[in-house]
Design an enzyme around this catalytic site. Sequence first.
Site, mmCIF file in Angstrom:
data_model
loop_
_atom_site.group_PDB
_atom_site.id
_atom_site.type_symbol
_atom_site.label_atom_id
_atom_site.label_comp_id
_atom_site.label_asym_id
_atom_site.label_seq_id
_atom_site.Cartn_x
_atom_site.Cartn_y
_atom_site.Cartn_z
ATOM 1 N N HIS A 7 0.830 -1.208 0.000
ATOM 2 C CA HIS A 7 0.000 0.000 0.000
ATOM 3 C C HIS A 7 0.857 1.248 0.000
ATOM 4 C CE1 HIS A 7 0.539 -0.833 4.387
ATOM 5 N NE2 HIS A 7 0.608 0.478 4.493
ATOM 6 N N HIS A 79 3.944 7.140 3.657
ATOM 7 C CA HIS A 79 4.892 6.026 3.501
ATOM 8 C C HIS A 79 4.425 5.074 2.413
ATOM 9 C CE1 HIS A 79 2.084 4.269 6.587
ATOM 10 N NE2 HIS A 79 2.295 3.134 5.943
ATOM 11 N N GLU A 130 7.737 1.112 4.962
ATOM 12 C CA GLU A 130 7.241 0.069 5.849
ATOM 13 C C GLU A 130 7.460 -1.261 5.147
ATOM 14 O OE1 GLU A 130 2.941 0.218 6.310
ATOM 15 O OE2 GLU A 130 3.003 -0.957 8.150
HETATM 16 CO CO CO Z 1 1.240 1.311 6.278
#
Ligand code: CO
Length: 134
Positions: A7, A79, A130
Amino acid sequence: MIGRLNHVAIAVPDLEAAAATYRDTLGAKVSAPVDLPDHGVTTVFVELPNTKIELLLPLGDNSPIAKFLEKNASGGMHHVCYEVEDILAARDKLVEQGARILGDGEPKIGAHGKPVLFLHPKDFSGTLVEIEQV
Ligand code: CO
């Protein structure tokens, strides 16, 4: 080492307005808002055919994205999340290569119930990364 883009997270000052933009203007499938108190965010998940967008609104006093929104009042990309098969092996390899892991270096359970780690933006072209074990 990294696999699919899981994502892209976007911090927003107005979650309903941002959700409406993705739903109505862009024609995407958006979820109802989900409170994630452990992560200090309320999230709307936008489902795209090949990945997800997560719209993040600060929740509570110690939200990790409150400072980001102070600097970026109209919101912005917060992010990107890449999938890895084995998060501990990925972490050890990254540390070996000189990358910095945020926090205590131990994986935490992320927004999707899977272990995640965050990597220092200065080591990745100014982008908070991440990694999530899938
Ligand atoms: Co995230």
